[in-house]
Scaffold this motif. Structure first.
Motif, PDB file in Angstrom:
ATOM      1  N   GLY A   1       0.786  -1.223   0.000  1.00 28.05           N
ATOM      2  CA  GLY A   1       0.000   0.000   0.000  1.00 28.05           C
ATOM      3  C   GLY A   1       0.820   1.276   0.000  1.00 28.05           C
ATOM      4  N   GLU A   2       2.150   1.160  -0.012  1.00 32.16           N
ATOM      5  CA  GLU A   2       3.004   2.351  -0.020  1.00 32.16           C
ATOM      6  C   GLU A   2       3.600   2.637  -1.390  1.00 32.16           C
ATOM      7  OE1 GLU A   2       5.908   2.063   3.106  1.00 32.16           O
ATOM      8  OE2 GLU A   2       4.434   2.529   4.644  1.00 32.16           O
ATOM      9  N   GLY A   3       3.085   1.997  -2.441  1.00 32.64           N
ATOM     10  CA  GLY A   3       3.498   2.322  -3.796  1.00 32.64           C
ATOM     11  C   GLY A   3       4.653   1.531  -4.370  1.00 32.64           C
ATOM     12  N   TYR A   4       5.169   0.548  -3.636  1.00 33.92           N
ATOM     13  CA  TYR A   4       6.254  -0.268  -4.159  1.00 33.92           C
ATOM     14  C   TYR A   4       5.711  -1.293  -5.152  1.00 33.92           C
ATOM     15  CZ  TYR A   4       8.836   1.626  -0.205  1.00 33.92           C
ATOM     16  OH  TYR A   4       9.436   2.477   0.688  1.00 33.92           O
ATOM     17  N   GLU A   5       6.614  -1.834  -5.968  1.00 30.94           N
ATOM     18  CA  GLU A   5       6.268  -2.878  -6.927  1.00 30.94           C
ATOM     19  C   GLU A   5       7.044  -4.141  -6.591  1.00 30.94           C
ATOM     20  OE1 GLU A   5       7.060  -1.462 -10.885  1.00 30.94           O
ATOM     21  OE2 GLU A   5       5.782   0.294 -10.631  1.00 30.94           O
ATOM     22  N   ASP A   6       6.510  -5.284  -7.013  1.00 27.47           N
ATOM     23  CA  ASP A   6       7.235  -6.537  -6.818  1.00 27.47           C
ATOM     24  C   ASP A   6       8.618  -6.431  -7.447  1.00 27.47           C
ATOM     25  OD1 ASP A   6       5.155  -7.712  -5.449  1.00 27.47           O
ATOM     26  OD2 ASP A   6       4.379  -8.800  -7.183  1.00 27.47           O
ATOM     27  N   GLY A   7       9.621  -6.887  -6.719  1.00 29.82           N
ATOM     28  CA  GLY A   7      10.992  -6.877  -7.214  1.00 29.82           C
ATOM     29  C   GLY A   7      11.793  -5.645  -6.866  1.00 29.82           C
ATOM     30  N   ASP A   8      11.193  -4.712  -6.126  1.00 33.68           N
ATOM     31  CA  ASP A   8      11.919  -3.497  -5.770  1.00 33.68           C
ATOM     32  C   ASP A   8      12.990  -3.764  -4.708  1.00 33.68           C
ATOM     33  OD1 ASP A   8      10.512  -1.880  -7.497  1.00 33.68           O
ATOM     34  OD2 ASP A   8       9.278  -0.928  -5.942  1.00 33.68           O
ATOM     35  N   ALA A   9      14.064  -3.003  -4.807  1.00 35.80           N
ATOM     36  CA  ALA A   9      15.094  -2.906  -3.777  1.00 35.80           C
ATOM     37  C   ALA A   9      15.127  -1.435  -3.402  1.00 35.80           C
ATOM     38  CB  ALA A   9      16.447  -3.355  -4.310  1.00 35.80           C
ATOM     39  N   GLU A  10      14.909  -1.138  -2.134  1.00 35.03           N
ATOM     40  CA  GLU A  10      14.867   0.259  -1.712  1.00 35.03           C
ATOM     41  C   GLU A  10      16.186   0.668  -1.080  1.00 35.03           C
ATOM     42  OE1 GLU A  10      12.036   3.433   0.575  1.00 35.03           O
ATOM     43  OE2 GLU A  10      12.127   1.407   1.399  1.00 35.03           O
ATOM     44  N   LEU A  11      16.738   1.744  -1.581  1.00 40.32           N
ATOM     45  CA  LEU A  11      17.968   2.322  -1.057  1.00 40.32           C
ATOM     46  C   LEU A  11      17.640   3.110   0.203  1.00 40.32           C
ATOM     47  CD1 LEU A  11      20.930   2.556  -2.041  1.00 40.32           C
ATOM     48  CD2 LEU A  11      20.276   4.735  -3.059  1.00 40.32           C
TER      49      LEU A  11
ATOM     50  N   VAL B   1      14.820   1.586  -5.984  1.00 41.55           N
ATOM     51  CA  VAL B   1      13.980   2.751  -5.734  1.00 41.55           C
ATOM     52  C   VAL B   1      14.558   3.514  -4.549  1.00 41.55           C
ATOM     53  CG1 VAL B   1      11.923   1.589  -6.631  1.00 41.55           C
ATOM     54  CG2 VAL B   1      12.367   1.561  -4.168  1.00 41.55           C
ATOM     55  N   LEU B   2      14.278   4.796  -4.503  1.00 44.47           N
ATOM     56  CA  LEU B   2      14.728   5.604  -3.379  1.00 44.47           C
ATOM     57  C   LEU B   2      13.801   6.776  -3.203  1.00 44.47           C
ATOM     58  CD1 LEU B   2      16.304   8.498  -4.303  1.00 44.47           C
ATOM     59  CD2 LEU B   2      17.779   6.783  -5.341  1.00 44.47           C
ATOM     60  N   GLU B   3      13.787   7.268  -1.985  1.00 45.54           N
ATOM     61  CA  GLU B   3      13.057   8.489  -1.661  1.00 45.54           C
ATOM     62  C   GLU B   3      14.044   9.402  -0.966  1.00 45.54           C
ATOM     63  OE1 GLU B   3      11.134  11.495   0.525  1.00 45.54           O
ATOM     64  OE2 GLU B   3      12.116   9.831   1.539  1.00 45.54           O
ATOM     65  N   THR B   4      14.149  10.611  -1.470  1.00 47.84           N
ATOM     66  CA  THR B   4      14.977  11.629  -0.850  1.00 47.84           C
ATOM     67  C   THR B   4      14.140  12.894  -0.784  1.00 47.84           C
ATOM     68  OG1 THR B   4      17.183  12.649  -0.852  1.00 47.84           O
ATOM     69  CG2 THR B   4      16.127  12.326  -3.017  1.00 47.84           C
TER      70      THR B   4
ATOM     71  N   GLU C   1      23.710   8.898 -11.959  1.00 47.78           N
ATOM     72  CA  GLU C   1      23.787   7.434 -12.014  1.00 47.78           C
ATOM     73  C   GLU C   1      22.554   6.821 -12.682  1.00 47.78           C
ATOM     74  OE1 GLU C   1      26.310   5.410 -11.254  1.00 47.78           O
ATOM     75  OE2 GLU C   1      27.579   7.135 -10.785  1.00 47.78           O
ATOM     76  N   ASN C   2      21.878   7.633 -13.494  1.00 46.38           N
ATOM     77  CA  ASN C   2      20.758   7.187 -14.325  1.00 46.38           C
ATOM     78  C   ASN C   2      19.489   6.849 -13.560  1.00 46.38           C
ATOM     79  OD1 ASN C   2      22.253   7.465 -16.764  1.00 46.38           O
ATOM     80  ND2 ASN C   2      23.321   5.574 -16.217  1.00 46.38           N
ATOM     81  N   TYR C   3      19.300   7.443 -12.404  1.00 45.62           N
ATOM     82  CA  TYR C   3      18.011   7.347 -11.714  1.00 45.62           C
ATOM     83  C   TYR C   3      17.105   8.409 -12.319  1.00 45.62           C
ATOM     84  CZ  TYR C   3      19.760   4.149  -8.198  1.00 45.62           C
ATOM     85  OH  TYR C   3      20.264   3.042  -7.564  1.00 45.62           O
ATOM     86  N   THR C   4      15.834   8.069 -12.456  1.00 47.92           N
ATOM     87  CA  THR C   4      14.873   9.000 -13.022  1.00 47.92           C
ATOM     88  C   THR C   4      13.729   9.216 -12.034  1.00 47.92           C
ATOM     89  OG1 THR C   4      13.694   7.208 -14.143  1.00 47.92           O
ATOM     90  CG2 THR C   4      15.411   8.360 -15.407  1.00 47.92           C
ATOM     91  N   PRO C   5      13.087  10.383 -12.105  1.00 50.41           N
ATOM     92  CA  PRO C   5      11.949  10.619 -11.210  1.00 50.41           C
ATOM     93  C   PRO C   5      10.888   9.538 -11.398  1.00 50.41           C
ATOM     94  CG  PRO C   5      12.630  12.658 -12.256  1.00 50.41           C
ATOM     95  CD  PRO C   5      13.392  11.555 -12.935  1.00 50.41           C
ATOM     96  N   ALA C   6      10.355   9.074 -10.297  1.00 57.59           N
ATOM     97  CA  ALA C   6       9.335   8.024 -10.332  1.00 57.59           C
ATOM     98  C   ALA C   6       7.997   8.632 -10.734  1.00 57.59           C
ATOM     99  CB  ALA C   6       9.223   7.354  -8.977  1.00 57.59           C
ATOM    100  N   PRO C   7       7.241   7.927 -11.562  1.00 57.68           N
ATOM    101  CA  PRO C   7       5.922   8.440 -11.947  1.00 57.68           C
ATOM    102  C   PRO C   7       4.961   8.489 -10.754  1.00 57.68           C
ATOM    103  CG  PRO C   7       6.275   6.243 -12.848  1.00 57.68           C
ATOM    104  CD  PRO C   7       7.558   6.668 -12.217  1.00 57.68           C
ATOM    105  N   ASN C   8       5.152   7.589  -9.802  1.00 56.23           N
ATOM    106  CA  ASN C   8       4.330   7.559  -8.588  1.00 56.23           C
ATOM    107  C   ASN C   8       5.254   7.547  -7.382  1.00 56.23           C
ATOM    108  OD1 ASN C   8       1.803   7.178 -10.025  1.00 56.23           O
ATOM    109  ND2 ASN C   8       2.545   5.114 -10.436  1.00 56.23           N
ATOM    110  N   LYS C   9       4.853   8.240  -6.348  1.00 56.83           N
ATOM    111  CA  LYS C   9       5.659   8.256  -5.130  1.00 56.83           C
ATOM    112  C   LYS C   9       5.411   6.992  -4.320  1.00 56.83           C
ATOM    113  CE  LYS C   9       6.294  13.174  -4.426  1.00 56.83           C
ATOM    114  NZ  LYS C   9       6.127  14.280  -3.460  1.00 56.83           N
ATOM    115  N   PHE C  10       6.386   6.647  -3.482  1.00 56.97           N
ATOM    116  CA  PHE C  10       6.297   5.465  -2.632  1.00 56.97           C
ATOM    117  C   PHE C  10       6.974   5.766  -1.315  1.00 56.97           C
ATOM    118  CE2 PHE C  10       9.455   5.067  -5.999  1.00 56.97           C
ATOM    119  CZ  PHE C  10      10.617   5.203  -5.263  1.00 56.97           C
ATOM    120  N   GLY C  11       6.775   4.883  -0.356  1.00 57.47           N
ATOM    121  CA  GLY C  11       7.457   4.990   0.915  1.00 57.47           C
ATOM    122  C   GLY C  11       6.738   5.850   1.938  1.00 57.47           C
TER     123      GLY C  11
END
Length: 165
Positions: free
Chosen positions: A76-86, A121-124, A138-148
């Protein structure tokens, strides 16, 4: 990597990890004029193979940087299967500019990839321009949906990067 710096995997509740976490919390408080990061974290979340926590030590065996990842799946916090959160990327002020965050990030991405995770994925926050610049480089892009935990905060910035082989 600077001469004499060593990366070591440690438990999230290792005394040196706690010391650096206390320092990053003070920085969050100063930058955001409030509490530190209150995201619920349990040391077990960073235990391999479902996570990893790294510390960088200088030639004097002093911890100077940290970072970890934890496995996350759809919830319910917006993560997807297979995510690794920094989580808890931090470099003490005296060691900034030496490439430590970039090295820790690369090692964390490689470990998450080996563990079968498909997206980092990361939230800052908007008061951490250095972090935003590092992740963009390092090729991270803004997420279309927020999570965390902070997904509903205006200052939150979420980013993702595919962990392709």
């Amino acid at each position: 990597m600077p001469h004499g710096i060593q990366l070591r995997a440690v438990p999230y509740d290792h005394p040196d990890a706690v010391k650096l976490n206390d320092q990053v919390q003070l920085e969050y408080q100063a930058r955001y004029q409030g509490d530190g990061d209150v995201t619920p974290l349990d040391p077990a979340m960073f235990a391999p193979p479902n996570g990893l926590y790294l510390l960088a030590y200088d030639a004097h065996d002093t911890p100077v940087a940290s970072g970890g990842w934890r496995a996350m799946d759809a919830n319910g916090e917006g993560y997807e299967d297979g995510d690794a959160e920094l989580k808890r990327m931090y470099v003490i002020p005296e060691a900034r500019g030496l490439g430590l965050a970039r090295r820790i990030l690369a090692d964390l991405e490689a470990d998450a990839r080996r563990a079968g995770r498909t997206r980092m994925v990361l939230e800052t926050g908007d008061q951490q321009p250095e972090a935003l610049a590092l992740y963009a480089s390092e090729n991270y892009t803004p997420a279309p949906n927020k999570f965390g935990h902070y997904r509903d905060y205006d200052s939150s910035r979420c980013m993702t990067k595919p962990l392709t082989p």
